[in-house]
Design an enzyme around this catalytic site. Structure first.
Site, PDB file in Angstrom:
ATOM      1  N   ASP A  37      42.663  36.595  44.480  1.00 31.11           N
ATOM      2  CA  ASP A  37      41.356  37.242  44.603  1.00 31.11           C
ATOM      3  C   ASP A  37      40.889  37.886  43.296  1.00 31.11           C
ATOM      4  O   ASP A  37      41.659  38.016  42.345  1.00 31.11           O
ATOM      5  CB  ASP A  37      41.381  38.290  45.735  1.00 31.11           C
ATOM      6  CG  ASP A  37      42.673  39.120  45.756  1.00 31.11           C
ATOM      7  OD1 ASP A  37      43.402  39.114  44.745  1.00 31.11           O
ATOM      8  OD2 ASP A  37      42.941  39.766  46.778  1.00 31.11           O
TER       9      ASP A  37
ATOM     10  N   ASP B 153      45.951  47.751  56.436  1.00 36.81           N
ATOM     11  CA  ASP B 153      45.294  47.310  57.671  1.00 36.81           C
ATOM     12  C   ASP B 153      45.681  45.871  58.022  1.00 36.81           C
ATOM     13  O   ASP B 153      45.072  45.243  58.872  1.00 36.81           O
ATOM     14  CB  ASP B 153      43.759  47.434  57.537  1.00 36.81           C
ATOM     15  CG  ASP B 153      43.222  46.659  56.336  1.00 36.81           C
ATOM     16  OD1 ASP B 153      44.016  45.974  55.640  1.00 36.81           O
ATOM     17  OD2 ASP B 153      41.998  46.738  56.082  1.00 36.81           O
TER      18      ASP B 153
ATOM     19  N   HIS C  74      45.648  43.338  55.809  1.00 37.70           N
ATOM     20  CA  HIS C  74      44.956  42.305  55.035  1.00 37.70           C
ATOM     21  C   HIS C  74      45.914  41.554  54.112  1.00 37.70           C
ATOM     22  O   HIS C  74      46.932  42.087  53.673  1.00 37.70           O
ATOM     23  CB  HIS C  74      43.737  42.862  54.281  1.00 37.70           C
ATOM     24  CG  HIS C  74      44.039  43.775  53.147  1.00 37.70           C
ATOM     25  ND1 HIS C  74      43.575  45.067  53.075  1.00 37.70           N
ATOM     26  CD2 HIS C  74      44.742  43.587  52.000  1.00 37.70           C
ATOM     27  CE1 HIS C  74      43.979  45.630  51.956  1.00 37.70           C
ATOM     28  NE2 HIS C  74      44.700  44.752  51.281  1.00 37.70           N
TER      29      HIS C  74
ATOM     30  N   GLU D  71      40.202  40.761  55.286  1.00 44.13           N
ATOM     31  CA  GLU D  71      40.275  42.005  56.056  1.00 44.13           C
ATOM     32  C   GLU D  71      40.284  41.684  57.554  1.00 44.13           C
ATOM     33  O   GLU D  71      39.931  40.577  57.953  1.00 44.13           O
ATOM     34  CB  GLU D  71      39.037  42.862  55.734  1.00 44.13           C
ATOM     35  CG  GLU D  71      38.871  43.207  54.254  1.00 44.13           C
ATOM     36  CD  GLU D  71      39.714  44.404  53.823  1.00 44.13           C
ATOM     37  OE1 GLU D  71      40.603  44.836  54.596  1.00 44.13           O
ATOM     38  OE2 GLU D  71      39.482  44.902  52.704  1.00 44.13           O
TER      39      GLU D  71
HETATM   40  C1  F6R Z   1      46.187  41.706  45.792  1.00 43.55           C
HETATM   41  C2  F6R Z   1      45.803  41.565  47.165  1.00 43.55           C
HETATM   42  C3  F6R Z   1      46.007  42.604  48.215  1.00 43.55           C
HETATM   43  C4  F6R Z   1      47.286  43.419  48.070  1.00 43.55           C
HETATM   44  C5  F6R Z   1      47.377  44.474  49.165  1.00 43.55           C
HETATM   45  C6  F6R Z   1      48.598  45.366  49.009  1.00 43.55           C
HETATM   46  O1  F6R Z   1      45.864  40.558  45.041  1.00 43.55           O
HETATM   47  O2  F6R Z   1      45.257  40.563  47.438  1.00 43.55           O
HETATM   48  O3  F6R Z   1      45.992  41.965  49.461  1.00 43.55           O
HETATM   49  O4  F6R Z   1      48.393  42.569  48.117  1.00 43.55           O
HETATM   50  O5  F6R Z   1      46.238  45.277  49.162  1.00 43.55           O
HETATM   51  O6  F6R Z   1      48.426  46.126  47.849  1.00 43.55           O
HETATM   52  P1  F6R Z   1      49.614  46.998  47.235  1.00 43.55           P
HETATM   53  O7  F6R Z   1      50.662  46.055  46.802  1.00 43.55           O
HETATM   54  O8  F6R Z   1      48.993  47.728  46.072  1.00 43.55           O
HETATM   55  O9  F6R Z   1      50.068  47.922  48.324  1.00 43.55           O
END
Ligand code: F6R
Length: 242
Positions: free
Chosen positions: A67, A136, A138, A143
């Protein structure tokens, strides 16, 4: 689903890097699907160490990231391009032209998403997709929703994600409100999926995602159906799993 239980973040990072290194050793020109965020930073550090020790060669590796924020230029320290450059790409011998992220500066969402899906298609899909887990549920920026999105699309970030990401920006108003993300369909099409999860704050969502019902309300739950899904998680993150 296979669970690799690790002692802590360091142990998780080492084991995840070992798995990714084995993918590269077995297929030097593999396509790695990569993630940003705090969970994979240690994994990237371990991959860099292996490269520095001459145990790993990225010269033929290709990558596609999950992303990118919409509207953030590459030079912005919070762009995912910057993150990947800073944490991995500038530290190993991957060729810049072999690395790919959605073009966050393309204002036409349809065009940006279509172009990115074409890039992924031209590589014949992803060999190993690395993921983190959002609070959540995702994955990427997919989401909670009433359905699973298949291909790359533009998303409006939820309040929870904006709140979680504000720590990286000067103020909450600076957090972008939209992002381009790979779809759940593309993630599920990866030959192997490796997710790294660490910390007590992820225990509840980990339990829900992988031991509860499969539902687009918890996007990560669909990974229960992936034939080659490896969850590398530490004891804190697994603390609610019986
Ligand atoms: C990152 C991404 C997100 C993260 C998720 C967890 O490219 O796509 O889905 O993997 O938000 O984030 P952290 O690792 O910071 O807890």
């Amino acid at each position: 689903m296979r669970i690799v239980r690790t002692k802590n973040y360091e142990d998780m990072s080492k084991k995840a890097a070992d798995i990714i290194a084995s993918v590269i050793l077995l297929k030097p020109n593999c396509v790695l699907g990569l993630a940003t965020g705090s969970s994979p930073i240690g994994t990237y550090q371990n991959l860099v160490k292996k490269y520095e020790a001459k145990d790993l060669d990225f010269s033929q590796v290709r990558s596609v990231n999950l992303d990118e924020y919409k509207g953030l230029p590459r030079e912005n320290e919070q762009s995912y391009y910057y993150f990947m450059h800073d944490n991995l790409f500038s530290k190993v011998n991957i060729k810049p032209e072999n690395t790919h992220l959605p073009n966050g500066m393309e204002p036409d969402s349809q065009k940006a998403c279509q172009e990115y899906d074409e890039v992924i298609k031209s590589m014949n899909g992803v060999d190993m997709q690395l993921l983190g887990l959002g609070h959540d549920g995702h994955i990427g920026f997919n989401e909670p929703n009433s359905e699973f999105d298949k291909s790359t699309h533009c998303v409006n970030l939820t309040e929870m994600t904006i709140e979680a990401n504000k720590r990286f920006f000067a103020s909450i108003d600076d957090v972008p409100r939209q992002a381009y993300t790979m779809g759940v369909g593309t993630i599920m099409a990866a030959k192997m999926v490796v997710m790294v999860v660490s910390g007590k704050d992820k225990a509840e969502i980990l339990q829900k995602a992988f031991f509860g019902p499969v539902t687009p309300e918890v996007p990560a739950s669909i990974l229960q159906f992936h034939p080659n899904f490896v969850l590398v998680a530490d004891e804190d993150a697994l603390s609610l799993v019986k």
